[in-house]
Scaffold this active site. Structure first.
Site, PDB file in Angstrom:
ATOM      1  N   THR A   1      -5.912   2.185   9.373  1.00 22.07           N
ATOM      2  CA  THR A   1      -5.005   3.235   9.870  1.00 22.07           C
ATOM      3  C   THR A   1      -5.778   4.295  10.654  1.00 22.07           C
ATOM      4  O   THR A   1      -5.317   4.784  11.684  1.00 22.07           O
ATOM      5  CB  THR A   1      -4.240   3.885   8.690  1.00 22.07           C
ATOM      6  OG1 THR A   1      -3.521   2.859   8.013  1.00 22.07           O
ATOM      7  CG2 THR A   1      -3.255   4.933   9.179  1.00 22.07           C
TER       8      THR A   1
ATOM      9  N   ASP B   1      -0.657  -4.983   3.286  1.00 26.63           N
ATOM     10  CA  ASP B   1      -1.219  -3.788   3.917  1.00 26.63           C
ATOM     11  C   ASP B   1      -0.586  -3.715   5.301  1.00 26.63           C
ATOM     12  O   ASP B   1      -0.921  -4.511   6.192  1.00 26.63           O
ATOM     13  CB  ASP B   1      -2.751  -3.874   4.012  1.00 26.63           C
ATOM     14  CG  ASP B   1      -3.335  -2.510   4.368  1.00 26.63           C
ATOM     15  OD1 ASP B   1      -2.593  -1.689   4.947  1.00 26.63           O
ATOM     16  OD2 ASP B   1      -4.515  -2.268   4.068  1.00 26.63           O
TER      17      ASP B   1
ATOM     18  N   ILE C   1      -0.683  -1.526   7.790  1.00 21.55           N
ATOM     19  CA  ILE C   1      -1.694  -1.286   8.838  1.00 21.55           C
ATOM     20  C   ILE C   1      -3.023  -1.099   8.123  1.00 21.55           C
ATOM     21  O   ILE C   1      -3.243  -0.087   7.460  1.00 21.55           O
ATOM     22  CB  ILE C   1      -1.384  -0.035   9.706  1.00 21.55           C
ATOM     23  CG1 ILE C   1      -0.011  -0.167  10.379  1.00 21.55           C
ATOM     24  CG2 ILE C   1      -2.489   0.164  10.745  1.00 21.55           C
ATOM     25  CD1 ILE C   1       0.327   0.968  11.354  1.00 21.55           C
ATOM     26  N   ASP C   2      -3.886  -2.078   8.232  1.00 20.61           N
ATOM     27  CA  ASP C   2      -5.224  -1.908   7.664  1.00 20.61           C
ATOM     28  C   ASP C   2      -6.117  -1.429   8.808  1.00 20.61           C
ATOM     29  O   ASP C   2      -6.178  -2.068   9.862  1.00 20.61           O
ATOM     30  CB  ASP C   2      -5.758  -3.210   7.070  1.00 20.61           C
ATOM     31  CG  ASP C   2      -7.058  -2.939   6.351  1.00 20.61           C
ATOM     32  OD1 ASP C   2      -7.054  -2.109   5.439  1.00 20.61           O
ATOM     33  OD2 ASP C   2      -8.081  -3.527   6.736  1.00 20.61           O
TER      34      ASP C   2
ATOM     35  N   GLU D   1       0.820  -1.221   0.000  1.00 20.76           N
ATOM     36  CA  GLU D   1       0.000   0.000   0.000  1.00 20.76           C
ATOM     37  C   GLU D   1       0.852   1.268   0.000  1.00 20.76           C
ATOM     38  O   GLU D   1       0.627   2.168  -0.808  1.00 20.76           O
ATOM     39  CB  GLU D   1      -0.921   0.011   1.229  1.00 20.76           C
ATOM     40  CG  GLU D   1      -1.749   1.286   1.288  1.00 20.76           C
ATOM     41  CD  GLU D   1      -2.783   1.314   2.411  1.00 20.76           C
ATOM     42  OE1 GLU D   1      -2.700   0.499   3.337  1.00 20.76           O
ATOM     43  OE2 GLU D   1      -3.669   2.169   2.330  1.00 20.76           O
TER      44      GLU D   1
ATOM     45  N   ASP E   1      -6.164  -4.696   0.587  1.00 24.61           N
ATOM     46  CA  ASP E   1      -7.227  -4.804   1.595  1.00 24.61           C
ATOM     47  C   ASP E   1      -7.877  -6.192   1.594  1.00 24.61           C
ATOM     48  O   ASP E   1      -8.467  -6.598   2.589  1.00 24.61           O
ATOM     49  CB  ASP E   1      -8.331  -3.762   1.337  1.00 24.61           C
ATOM     50  CG  ASP E   1      -7.829  -2.337   1.471  1.00 24.61           C
ATOM     51  OD1 ASP E   1      -7.337  -1.985   2.543  1.00 24.61           O
ATOM     52  OD2 ASP E   1      -7.916  -1.580   0.482  1.00 24.61           O
TER      53      ASP E   1
HETATM   54  C1  LIP Z   1      -8.693   1.144   4.848  1.00 26.40           C
HETATM   55  C2  LIP Z   1      -9.628  -0.008   5.037  1.00 26.40           C
HETATM   56  C3  LIP Z   1     -11.013   0.471   5.319  1.00 26.40           C
HETATM   57  C4  LIP Z   1     -11.478   0.897   3.998  1.00 26.40           C
HETATM   58  C5  LIP Z   1     -10.593   1.996   3.453  1.00 26.40           C
HETATM   59  C6  LIP Z   1      -9.136   1.802   3.563  1.00 26.40           C
HETATM   60  P1  LIP Z   1      -6.096   1.473   5.333  1.00 26.40           P
HETATM   61  O1  LIP Z   1      -7.364   0.699   4.713  1.00 26.40           O
HETATM   62  O2  LIP Z   1      -9.389  -1.186   5.313  1.00 26.40           O
HETATM   63  O3  LIP Z   1     -11.831  -0.564   5.781  1.00 26.40           O
HETATM   64  O4  LIP Z   1     -12.781   1.306   4.104  1.00 26.40           O
HETATM   65  O5  LIP Z   1     -10.943   2.254   2.111  1.00 26.40           O
HETATM   66  O6  LIP Z   1      -8.586   1.155   2.444  1.00 26.40           O
HETATM   67  O7  LIP Z   1      -5.970   2.733   4.542  1.00 26.40           O
HETATM   68  O8  LIP Z   1      -6.424   1.731   6.754  1.00 26.40           O
HETATM   69  O9  LIP Z   1      -5.004   0.535   5.133  1.00 26.40           O
END
Ligand code: LIP
Length: 281
Positions: A98, A93, A95-96, A72, A222
């Site tokens: 964030t 990813d 940190i998913d 990412e 994701d």
């Molecule tokens: C986020 C997600 C969140 C989604 C966002 C975004 P990040 O990832 O997992 O659920 O709605 O579009 O991609 O930016 O925290 O890695």
């Protein structure tokens, strides 16, 4: 066709690295972070996202020099999405969730997948704050902290709990479809839940905590690991319009089984067809 004969080693290395990355999240959760927006106000990044991704890529490429990466933060830095090829590719990813991490909402995770010949071989998703380590390998089942998990056996969408992310309506492109689909879910299911992390929500489908999850406007990192974890737990991950998911431009209906997935496809088609008569602005 590309052959990878060291998948056991790949899994072992991936598991160790993800556990290590979990410590970085634990150390960072209560600190003041350097938060930046990646162009749009709801897409946040911190120094921890970059630190974890750099670490994973450095260690994995040292162990598996021929492997490729789709990450990412690297994609954001380079301003381009790499192509997925048949070569072994780690999809990361760091940190998913964030935004959750920034707000100290304890639903945040690392998502790491290995894809070979455009199919997922390994999927790991770890929420260190809740000590939930989800894992799957192709044809070997899905696990939470080492114990097998299965999707829910509900087959009627009216009896289901469905996760989705209403905040995506901040993007004008999705505003009407999100509101219409939410309306349809409010009328036609037991309820809606929203976690703010796509990867962990896919795991919630896999463990049977919700029957389904719907999201668009996300990226390969994701869903790359969560798709395998759901499929190995007995569920399906398909395109919102029905049919196969395109992992590089995912429009996701993830469900505990094909029946629930198809009922959601139909529900959303009907909701979308009614949009013309509605004005949510
Ligand atoms: C986020 C997600 C969140 C989604 C966002 C975004 P990040 O990832 O997992 O659920 O709605 O579009 O991609 O930016 O925290 O890695």
């Amino acid at each position: 066709m590309c052959e990878v004969n060291n998948l056991d080693e790949c899994y072992k290395v991936a598991e160790e690295l993800v556990l290590y990355a979990g410590k970085i999240i634990e150390d960072g959760i209560d600190t003041k972070k350097n938060v930046k927006s990646k162009g749009i106000d709801w897409d946040l990044v911190t120094e921890y996202d970059r630190k974890i991704e750099n670490k994973l890529i450095k260690q994995l490429s040292a162990r598996f020099p021929s492997h490729k990466f789709i990450g990412e933060e690297t994609a954001a830095k380079e301003g381009r999405l790499p192509q997925l090829t048949d070569d072994p590719t780690w999809i990361i990813d760091p940190i998913d969730g964030t935004t959750n991490f920034v707000h100290r909402f304890p639903q945040t995770c690392i998502s790491l997948a290995l894809w070979v010949n455009k199919e997922a071989e390994i999927g790991i998703i770890y929420n260190p704050l809740m000590r939930q380590f989800f894992s799957a390998r192709k044809h070997c089942g899905a696990f939470l902290n080492g114990k097998p998990i299965k999707t829910s056996d509900v087959r009627d969408v009216s009896q289901s709990l469905v996760a989705m992310e209403p905040w995506i309506a901040k993007n004008p492109e999705y505003l009407t479809s999100i509101y219409s689909r939410m309306h349809a879910l409010i009328q036609g299911t037991h309820g809606i839940r929203s976690l703010g992390t796509a990867a962990l929500t896919l795991c919630y489908v896999a463990m049977g905590a919700v029957e389904a999850y719907h999201i668009e406007s996300i990226d390969a990192w994701d869903v790359a690991a969560g798709k395998l974890i759901i499929e190995e737990a007995g569920g399906v991950v398909i395109d919102t319009a029905g049919g196969e998911l395109d992992i590089m431009t995912p429009r996701v209906i993830a469900a505990c089984n094909q029946q629930i997935a198809q009922q959601l496809v139909d529900l959303f088609k009907e909701a979308d067809s009614e949009i013309v008569n509605k004005n949510f602005n």
